[in-house]
Scaffold this motif. Structure first.
Motif, PDB file in Angstrom:
ATOM      1  N   LEU A 102      49.064  47.870  44.205  1.00  0.00           N
ATOM      2  CA  LEU A 102      47.959  46.981  43.839  1.00  0.00           C
ATOM      3  C   LEU A 102      48.258  46.245  42.533  1.00  0.00           C
ATOM      4  O   LEU A 102      47.943  45.056  42.391  1.00  0.00           O
ATOM      5  N   LEU A 103      48.862  46.947  41.570  1.00  0.00           N
ATOM      6  CA  LEU A 103      49.134  46.332  40.268  1.00  0.00           C
ATOM      7  C   LEU A 103      50.124  45.173  40.352  1.00  0.00           C
ATOM      8  O   LEU A 103      50.039  44.233  39.561  1.00  0.00           O
ATOM      9  N   ILE A 104      51.051  45.214  41.297  1.00  0.00           N
ATOM     10  CA  ILE A 104      52.016  44.122  41.406  1.00  0.00           C
ATOM     11  C   ILE A 104      51.538  43.010  42.328  1.00  0.00           C
ATOM     12  O   ILE A 104      52.174  41.965  42.429  1.00  0.00           O
ATOM     13  N   HIS A 105      50.389  43.200  42.989  1.00  0.00           N
ATOM     14  CA  HIS A 105      49.882  42.196  43.929  1.00  0.00           C
ATOM     15  C   HIS A 105      49.236  41.026  43.185  1.00  0.00           C
ATOM     16  O   HIS A 105      48.523  41.202  42.211  1.00  0.00           O
ATOM     17  N   ASP A 106      49.491  39.828  43.669  1.00  0.00           N
ATOM     18  CA  ASP A 106      48.838  38.619  43.173  1.00  0.00           C
ATOM     19  C   ASP A 106      48.680  37.692  44.362  1.00  0.00           C
ATOM     20  O   ASP A 106      49.631  37.051  44.789  1.00  0.00           O
ATOM     21  N   SER A 112      45.441  39.312  39.321  1.00  0.00           N
ATOM     22  CA  SER A 112      45.373  39.986  38.031  1.00  0.00           C
ATOM     23  C   SER A 112      44.762  41.381  38.132  1.00  0.00           C
ATOM     24  O   SER A 112      43.688  41.655  37.620  1.00  0.00           O
ATOM     25  N   VAL A 113      45.459  42.281  38.826  1.00  0.00           N
ATOM     26  CA  VAL A 113      45.006  43.665  39.000  1.00  0.00           C
ATOM     27  C   VAL A 113      45.485  44.485  37.810  1.00  0.00           C
ATOM     28  O   VAL A 113      46.635  44.406  37.402  1.00  0.00           O
ATOM     29  N   ARG A 114      44.588  45.302  37.250  1.00  0.00           N
ATOM     30  CA  ARG A 114      44.898  46.123  36.074  1.00  0.00           C
ATOM     31  C   ARG A 114      44.484  47.573  36.335  1.00  0.00           C
ATOM     32  O   ARG A 114      43.496  47.827  37.015  1.00  0.00           O
ATOM     33  N   PRO A 115      45.226  48.538  35.774  1.00  0.00           N
ATOM     34  CA  PRO A 115      44.824  49.941  35.946  1.00  0.00           C
ATOM     35  C   PRO A 115      43.540  50.235  35.185  1.00  0.00           C
ATOM     36  O   PRO A 115      43.284  49.641  34.137  1.00  0.00           O
ATOM     37  N   ALA A 116      42.736  51.148  35.706  1.00  0.00           N
ATOM     38  CA  ALA A 116      41.501  51.551  35.023  1.00  0.00           C
ATOM     39  C   ALA A 116      41.507  53.059  34.773  1.00  0.00           C
ATOM     40  O   ALA A 116      41.569  53.491  33.636  1.00  0.00           O
ATOM     41  N   VAL A 137      41.125  50.569  39.854  1.00  0.00           N
ATOM     42  CA  VAL A 137      41.755  49.392  39.269  1.00  0.00           C
ATOM     43  C   VAL A 137      40.671  48.330  39.086  1.00  0.00           C
ATOM     44  O   VAL A 137      39.685  48.306  39.821  1.00  0.00           O
ATOM     45  N   THR A 138      40.852  47.492  38.074  1.00  0.00           N
ATOM     46  CA  THR A 138      39.976  46.331  37.925  1.00  0.00           C
ATOM     47  C   THR A 138      40.728  45.118  38.454  1.00  0.00           C
ATOM     48  O   THR A 138      41.943  44.987  38.272  1.00  0.00           O
ATOM     49  N   VAL A 139      39.996  44.261  39.122  1.00  0.00           N
ATOM     50  CA  VAL A 139      40.596  43.126  39.813  1.00  0.00           C
ATOM     51  C   VAL A 139      39.831  41.862  39.473  1.00  0.00           C
ATOM     52  O   VAL A 139      38.587  41.848  39.516  1.00  0.00           O
ATOM     53  N   ASN A 140      40.541  40.813  39.110  1.00  0.00           N
ATOM     54  CA  ASN A 140      39.931  39.496  39.010  1.00  0.00           C
ATOM     55  C   ASN A 140      39.982  38.884  40.391  1.00  0.00           C
ATOM     56  O   ASN A 140      41.011  38.943  41.079  1.00  0.00           O
ATOM     57  N   VAL A 141      38.871  38.286  40.812  1.00  0.00           N
ATOM     58  CA  VAL A 141      38.745  37.759  42.165  1.00  0.00           C
ATOM     59  C   VAL A 141      38.540  36.248  42.102  1.00  0.00           C
ATOM     60  O   VAL A 141      37.668  35.761  41.367  1.00  0.00           O
TER      61      VAL A 141
END
Length: 147
Positions: A102-106, A112-116, A137-141
């Protein structure tokens, strides 16, 4: 043009939970790690989570929180992933892999996926007592503009 108001675009946000599950489903299908073999990814809690059940390992992707930006140009969401597996080590390893994927997905929905939090070990609180691991994870959508 005095007195005319600018028309704001109509925007909506895609189903982040489904998008997250889709990302993991596609990415995990291409992995060769033994703990990822035969993994199923979904958005519903499986009914029978005992180690003898053929649908383990299982990754659950659920939406925890959505916070739209005031401009509606972005939304920040928290996705929680819960991984059930045959033992605690394999649950943790698969959770680590899922988080990394998930962290490397764009992509077009999730960006912009970040660990939480996590991965954190736990035991399923049903009678099955199956080992699991969970992380967020936090995700910008990215919004979709409707015409």
């Amino acid at each position: 043009m005095a007195g005319r108001r600018a028309v704001k675009p109509l925007v909506v946000f895609s189903d982040v939970q489904s998008a997250g599950a889709g990302v993991l489903r596609a990415a995990l299908a291409a992995r060769s790690e033994d703990y990822a073999e035969g993994v199923k990814v979904g958005t519903l809690v499986p009914g029978d989570r005992s180690p003898e059940t053929p649908h383990l390992p299982y990754v659950l992707v659920r939406l925890d929180v959505t916070l739209p930006h005031g401009s509606m140009a972005n939304a920040r969401c928290t996705l929680r992933c819960t991984v059930w597996h045959e033992d605690a080590d394999r649950a943790h390893d698969l959770a680590q892999l899922c988080q990394g994927l998930l962290l490397i997905h764009d992509g077009t929905v999730l960006r912009s996926v970040r660990p939480a939090t996590g991965p954190l070990p736990a035991v399923d609180n049903t009678d099955s007592a199956v080992d699991l691991s969970t992380f967020t994870v936090t995700v910008n959508v990215r919004p979709t503009v409707l015409t």
